[in-house]
Design an enzyme around this catalytic site. Structure first.
Site, PDB file in Angstrom:
ATOM      1  N   ILE A 168       0.841  -1.202   0.000  1.00 10.20           N
ATOM      2  CA  ILE A 168       0.000   0.000   0.000  1.00 10.20           C
ATOM      3  C   ILE A 168       0.875   1.250   0.000  1.00 10.20           C
ATOM      4  CG2 ILE A 168      -1.816   1.279   1.219  1.00 10.20           C
ATOM      5  CD1 ILE A 168      -2.731  -1.510   2.316  1.00 10.20           C
ATOM      6  N   CYS A 169       1.984   1.205   0.749  1.00 11.95           N
ATOM      7  CA  CYS A 169       2.898   2.344   0.778  1.00 11.95           C
ATOM      8  C   CYS A 169       3.487   2.604  -0.610  1.00 11.95           C
ATOM      9  CB  CYS A 169       4.015   2.116   1.796  1.00 11.95           C
ATOM     10  SG  CYS A 169       3.421   2.032   3.495  1.00 11.95           S
ATOM     11  N   GLU A 170       3.796   1.519  -1.321  1.00 15.69           N
ATOM     12  CA  GLU A 170       4.335   1.671  -2.677  1.00 15.69           C
ATOM     13  C   GLU A 170       3.305   2.340  -3.584  1.00 15.69           C
ATOM     14  OE1 GLU A 170       6.162  -1.073  -6.241  1.00 15.69           O
ATOM     15  OE2 GLU A 170       6.794  -1.485  -4.180  1.00 15.69           O
TER      16      GLU A 170
END
Length: 148
Positions: free
Chosen positions: A41-43
């Protein structure tokens, strides 16, 4: 938080270059906090900022990512994602200091919340939203806020 002066800070980006928030007065700065590099999700969150970089520029906004990861990890991750413009900042030491300044540090996990904080041209907080940790922040709401 909204309407308050944004706490100033200096962090290093993925290239080891200093980023000082107060150096960007006259521009809006989007601080996009994410828990950890190398996670799905951070990516997606960082890639969305990179993909919308030009749109942010037309709105006088400088987007940056921030997490507690060290600079070498940020550098490898930025290269892995193919970031060309987006700066991702290391809030590694003192660990999570900037996240703490913004009330976004998860003490028991040692990471920051997932959040977007928009600092206006005068250095005040204009937008502040914490997202569920597994939810991708919606950039449309930022654009609507900016264009509203």
């Amino acid at each position: 938080m909204i309407g308050e002066k944004a706490p100033d800070f200096v962090l290093k980006d993925q290239n080891g270059e200093e980023f000082k928030l107060s150096d960007f007065r006259g521009k809006k700065v989007l601080l996009s906090f994410h828990p950890l590099a190398w996670t799905g999700i951070c990516e997606k969150q960082m890639k969305a900022l990179e993909e919308n970089y030009e749109k942010f520029e037309t709105l006088n906004v400088l987007p940056v990512g921030i997490s507690v990861d060290p600079v070498p990890s940020k550098k490898a991750w930025a290269e892995h994602m193919g970031l060309k413009k987006l700066r991702i900042l290391s809030d590694f030491w003192p660990h999570g200091k900037v996240a703490k300044l913004y009330g976004l540090f998860r003490e028991k996990d040692g990471i920051s919340e997932r959040a977007n904080v928009l600092v206006d041209e005068e250095g005040k907080i204009a937008f502040y939203k914490v997202y569920p940790i597994r939810e991708l922040p919606n950039l449309e709401e930022i654009f609507e806020f900016l264009e509203g």
